[in-house]
Design a protein around this motif. Sequence first.
Motif, PDB file in Angstrom:
ATOM      1  N   TRP A 175      38.596  66.196  89.534  1.00  0.00           N
ATOM      2  CA  TRP A 175      39.261  67.394  90.046  1.00  0.00           C
ATOM      3  C   TRP A 175      38.679  67.809  91.398  1.00  0.00           C
ATOM      4  CZ3 TRP A 175      38.808  70.127  84.658  1.00  0.00           C
ATOM      5  CH2 TRP A 175      39.827  69.636  83.825  1.00  0.00           C
ATOM      6  N   VAL A 176      37.367  67.707  91.515  1.00  0.00           N
ATOM      7  CA  VAL A 176      36.725  68.042  92.788  1.00  0.00           C
ATOM      8  C   VAL A 176      37.201  67.094  93.888  1.00  0.00           C
ATOM      9  CG1 VAL A 176      34.523  68.175  94.019  1.00  0.00           C
ATOM     10  CG2 VAL A 176      34.699  69.056  91.688  1.00  0.00           C
ATOM     11  N   MET A 177      37.314  65.797  93.547  1.00  0.00           N
ATOM     12  CA  MET A 177      37.841  64.826  94.508  1.00  0.00           C
ATOM     13  C   MET A 177      39.257  65.184  94.936  1.00  0.00           C
ATOM     14  SD  MET A 177      36.494  61.231  92.854  1.00  0.00           S
ATOM     15  CE  MET A 177      37.548  60.299  93.959  1.00  0.00           C
ATOM     16  N   GLY A 178      40.059  65.703  94.006  1.00  0.00           N
ATOM     17  CA  GLY A 178      41.410  66.114  94.331  1.00  0.00           C
ATOM     18  C   GLY A 178      41.439  67.247  95.346  1.00  0.00           C
ATOM     19  N   LEU A 179      40.531  68.210  95.188  1.00  0.00           N
ATOM     20  CA  LEU A 179      40.458  69.318  96.142  1.00  0.00           C
ATOM     21  C   LEU A 179      40.062  68.824  97.534  1.00  0.00           C
ATOM     22  CD1 LEU A 179      38.707  72.018  93.920  1.00  0.00           C
ATOM     23  CD2 LEU A 179      41.114  71.949  94.612  1.00  0.00           C
ATOM     24  N   ILE A 180      39.090  67.907  97.573  1.00  0.00           N
ATOM     25  CA  ILE A 180      38.658  67.354  98.859  1.00  0.00           C
ATOM     26  C   ILE A 180      39.791  66.548  99.506  1.00  0.00           C
ATOM     27  CG2 ILE A 180      37.045  65.761  99.970  1.00  0.00           C
ATOM     28  CD1 ILE A 180      35.008  66.502  97.800  1.00  0.00           C
ATOM     29  N   ALA A 181      40.478  65.725  98.695  1.00  0.00           N
ATOM     30  CA  ALA A 181      41.588  64.923  99.215  1.00  0.00           C
ATOM     31  C   ALA A 181      42.712  65.811  99.720  1.00  0.00           C
ATOM     32  CB  ALA A 181      42.105  63.976  98.127  1.00  0.00           C
ATOM     33  N   ASP A 182      42.934  66.946  99.060  1.00  0.00           N
ATOM     34  CA  ASP A 182      43.989  67.859  99.494  1.00  0.00           C
ATOM     35  C   ASP A 182      43.647  68.467 100.855  1.00  0.00           C
ATOM     36  OD1 ASP A 182      46.503  69.253  98.804  1.00  0.00           O
ATOM     37  OD2 ASP A 182      45.242  71.044  98.932  1.00  0.00           O
ATOM     38  N   ILE A 183      42.381  68.781 101.073  1.00  0.00           N
ATOM     39  CA  ILE A 183      41.947  69.305 102.374  1.00  0.00           C
ATOM     40  C   ILE A 183      42.135  68.245 103.466  1.00  0.00           C
ATOM     41  CG2 ILE A 183      39.954  70.134 103.696  1.00  0.00           C
ATOM     42  CD1 ILE A 183      38.914  71.366 101.080  1.00  0.00           C
ATOM     43  N   ILE A 184      41.786  66.995 103.139  1.00  0.00           N
ATOM     44  CA  ILE A 184      41.989  65.898 104.097  1.00  0.00           C
ATOM     45  C   ILE A 184      43.467  65.728 104.406  1.00  0.00           C
ATOM     46  CG2 ILE A 184      41.755  63.405 104.427  1.00  0.00           C
ATOM     47  CD1 ILE A 184      39.227  63.525 102.711  1.00  0.00           C
ATOM     48  N   THR A 220      51.487  50.164  96.536  1.00  0.00           N
ATOM     49  CA  THR A 220      52.152  51.054  97.489  1.00  0.00           C
ATOM     50  C   THR A 220      52.528  52.377  96.830  1.00  0.00           C
ATOM     51  OG1 THR A 220      53.060  49.183  98.737  1.00  0.00           O
ATOM     52  CG2 THR A 220      54.127  51.316  99.023  1.00  0.00           C
ATOM     53  N   ILE A 221      53.066  52.309  95.605  1.00  0.00           N
ATOM     54  CA  ILE A 221      53.454  53.521  94.890  1.00  0.00           C
ATOM     55  C   ILE A 221      52.235  54.391  94.597  1.00  0.00           C
ATOM     56  CG2 ILE A 221      54.402  54.389  92.719  1.00  0.00           C
ATOM     57  CD1 ILE A 221      56.239  51.902  92.721  1.00  0.00           C
ATOM     58  N   ILE A 222      51.141  53.763  94.144  1.00  0.00           N
ATOM     59  CA  ILE A 222      49.911  54.523  93.872  1.00  0.00           C
ATOM     60  C   ILE A 222      49.389  55.158  95.152  1.00  0.00           C
ATOM     61  CG2 ILE A 222      47.493  54.330  93.165  1.00  0.00           C
ATOM     62  CD1 ILE A 222      48.355  52.158  91.205  1.00  0.00           C
ATOM     63  N   ARG A 223      49.412  54.380  96.224  1.00  0.00           N
ATOM     64  CA  ARG A 223      48.931  54.892  97.512  1.00  0.00           C
ATOM     65  C   ARG A 223      49.782  56.069  97.993  1.00  0.00           C
ATOM     66  NH1 ARG A 223      50.016  54.212 102.867  1.00  0.00           N
ATOM     67  NH2 ARG A 223      48.243  54.327 104.295  1.00  0.00           N
ATOM     68  N   ILE A 224      51.067  56.025  97.715  1.00  0.00           N
ATOM     69  CA  ILE A 224      51.954  57.123  98.095  1.00  0.00           C
ATOM     70  C   ILE A 224      51.478  58.430  97.458  1.00  0.00           C
ATOM     71  CG2 ILE A 224      54.245  58.093  97.659  1.00  0.00           C
ATOM     72  CD1 ILE A 224      55.372  55.307  98.139  1.00  0.00           C
ATOM     73  N   PHE A 225      51.214  58.394  96.149  1.00  0.00           N
ATOM     74  CA  PHE A 225      50.802  59.604  95.457  1.00  0.00           C
ATOM     75  C   PHE A 225      49.420  60.069  95.924  1.00  0.00           C
ATOM     76  CE2 PHE A 225      54.156  58.473  92.446  1.00  0.00           C
ATOM     77  CZ  PHE A 225      54.689  59.720  92.192  1.00  0.00           C
ATOM     78  N   ILE A 226      48.505  59.117  96.144  1.00  0.00           N
ATOM     79  CA  ILE A 226      47.164  59.506  96.583  1.00  0.00           C
ATOM     80  C   ILE A 226      47.207  60.120  97.978  1.00  0.00           C
ATOM     81  CG2 ILE A 226      44.866  58.648  97.175  1.00  0.00           C
ATOM     82  CD1 ILE A 226      45.175  56.556  95.014  1.00  0.00           C
ATOM     83  N   THR A 227      48.038  59.554  98.858  1.00  0.00           N
ATOM     84  CA  THR A 227      48.074  60.012 100.245  1.00  0.00           C
ATOM     85  C   THR A 227      48.843  61.312 100.406  1.00  0.00           C
ATOM     86  OG1 THR A 227      47.977  57.709 101.005  1.00  0.00           O
ATOM     87  CG2 THR A 227      48.689  59.359 102.600  1.00  0.00           C
ATOM     88  N   TYR A 228      49.997  61.427  99.744  1.00  0.00           N
ATOM     89  CA  TYR A 228      50.874  62.558 100.001  1.00  0.00           C
ATOM     90  C   TYR A 228      50.884  63.606  98.896  1.00  0.00           C
ATOM     91  CZ  TYR A 228      52.533  59.725 103.848  1.00  0.00           C
ATOM     92  OH  TYR A 228      52.601  58.988 104.998  1.00  0.00           O
ATOM     93  N   GLN A 229      50.399  63.261  97.705  1.00  0.00           N
ATOM     94  CA  GLN A 229      50.261  64.233  96.634  1.00  0.00           C
ATOM     95  C   GLN A 229      48.871  64.105  96.024  1.00  0.00           C
ATOM     96  OE1 GLN A 229      52.391  66.530  95.742  1.00  0.00           O
ATOM     97  NE2 GLN A 229      54.261  65.931  96.773  1.00  0.00           N
ATOM     98  N   PRO A 230      47.811  64.226  96.829  1.00  0.00           N
ATOM     99  CA  PRO A 230      46.456  63.964  96.325  1.00  0.00           C
ATOM    100  C   PRO A 230      46.020  64.939  95.239  1.00  0.00           C
ATOM    101  CG  PRO A 230      46.363  64.970  98.501  1.00  0.00           C
ATOM    102  CD  PRO A 230      47.801  64.640  98.243  1.00  0.00           C
ATOM    103  N   LEU A 231      46.345  66.213  95.407  1.00  0.00           N
ATOM    104  CA  LEU A 231      45.900  67.196  94.421  1.00  0.00           C
ATOM    105  C   LEU A 231      46.552  66.937  93.072  1.00  0.00           C
ATOM    106  CD1 LEU A 231      44.168  69.663  93.964  1.00  0.00           C
ATOM    107  CD2 LEU A 231      46.109  71.095  94.624  1.00  0.00           C
ATOM    108  N   ARG A 232      47.870  66.694  93.071  1.00  0.00           N
ATOM    109  CA  ARG A 232      48.557  66.415  91.818  1.00  0.00           C
ATOM    110  C   ARG A 232      48.032  65.135  91.174  1.00  0.00           C
ATOM    111  NH1 ARG A 232      55.048  65.705  91.620  1.00  0.00           N
ATOM    112  NH2 ARG A 232      54.908  67.876  92.323  1.00  0.00           N
ATOM    113  N   PHE A 233      47.820  64.091  91.985  1.00  0.00           N
ATOM    114  CA  PHE A 233      47.359  62.813  91.450  1.00  0.00           C
ATOM    115  C   PHE A 233      46.002  62.957  90.774  1.00  0.00           C
ATOM    116  CE2 PHE A 233      44.914  58.893  91.893  1.00  0.00           C
ATOM    117  CZ  PHE A 233      45.768  57.954  91.338  1.00  0.00           C
ATOM    118  N   PHE A 234      45.047  63.572  91.483  1.00  0.00           N
ATOM    119  CA  PHE A 234      43.691  63.667  90.935  1.00  0.00           C
ATOM    120  C   PHE A 234      43.603  64.696  89.809  1.00  0.00           C
ATOM    121  CE2 PHE A 234      42.621  61.666  95.040  1.00  0.00           C
ATOM    122  CZ  PHE A 234      41.828  60.632  94.578  1.00  0.00           C
TER     123      PHE A 234
END
Length: 322
Positions: A283-292, A221-235
Motif C-alpha cells: 500500500w505504501v508503494m502504491g502511494l509513492i507510485a501515485d505521487i510519481i 503490456t497490460i500489467i504495465r498499463i495498470f502500474i503506470t496509469y493506475q498505480p494506486l488502484r493496482f497496488f
Amino acid sequence: MVKLIIQIPCFNEEMALPVTVSGLPRRLPGIDVIEYLVVDDGSTDRTVETAKRTGVHHVISVPHRGLARTFMTGLEASIQAGADIIVNTDADNQYCAEDIGKLVSPILEGKAEMVIGARPITTTKHFSAVKKALQKVGSWAVRVASGTDVADAPSGFRAMSRNAAMQLAVFSKYSYTLETIIQAGRKGMIVTSVPIRTNEDLRPSRLVKSISSYVRRSILTIIRIFITYQPLRFFLLLGAAIFAVGLVLGFRFLYFVLTGSGVGHVQSLILASTCLVMGFMTWVMGLIADIISVNRRLLEEIRTRIWKLEEAIRVREKTGER
C-alpha cells in the motif's frame, strides 16, 4: 485550409509499401491538402527509394528503434509539417485506406480528438483464437485504465487532431497503441471508435513472432498499463490480496490457540505476520507510485506547453518574414 498528413511507419517494406501508398486517398471531403509521410525505421532494403518513387511527400530516416518510437517520430514530423489532422496506418496494407474518411470525419465535425479504427476481429480469419482473446482483454484493460469506450485498442489505424498529437508521449518500446489511448482518456480528450475494414495479409506479422511471445508481451503490456496509469488502484488491490492472506492465516492461528493446539502452528503466525507487513508495504508503494504518476502528468503538460510555444514562435517568425 485543413491539412491531413497520413503517416506510415516502415521497416523493410520495399515490397508492400507501393501497394499501401497506391490505395491512399488523394482527396477527402473537408480536407484541403493531403500529404503522405513515411518514417523509415532503419530499413536495410530499398524502402526509402521506394517511398520517394511512389510520390510520398515526406520521407524521414531514423536508426532502428522499434515501432513505438517510430510512431512518435512520425507524429512530431507531422506536427512540424503543419498537419491539422494526422492519420496513422501500417505499411503492410492491413487496413482499408478507403476508410480513412471515416476516421477523420468525427474530428472534422468536432466530435472527437482521437478516432480508432475498430477491426472486425471476430470474423478475421488470420487471427488465431488466442490472439482474438488477447485483443479483447487488452481492449478491456485500456477501457478500464483510460475511461474510454474503445472497441479495438490494439488497432494502429487511427486519426488524431493536432492538439491531441501534441499531448501524446509514448515510453513503451513495444507498442504505442494502448498507451496513447490511455493518455488521451486521462487528459480528458474525446476518444471514439469507428468500424473499419481490413485487407488480406501481404506478409506475416512481425510483432507476433510466436503465440507464446505474443501472449507474454501482451500480458506484460497490460500489467504495465495498470502500474503506470493506475498505480494506486493496482497496488491497493495487490496489497489487499496479500493482507487478506495474512488475516486468514492469523485467524487460523488464533483458532488453534483458542482450541488449545496452537503450539504446533507457530509457522502460521510467522507467515501471517510476513503477509500483513508485505500487504502494508505494498500500500505504501502504491502511494509513492501515485505521487510519481502525478509528476509524470506534470512533465507531459510541460512538454505540451513547449510544443505550443515553439509553434507560436514559428508562426511569429513566418509573419515577420512576410
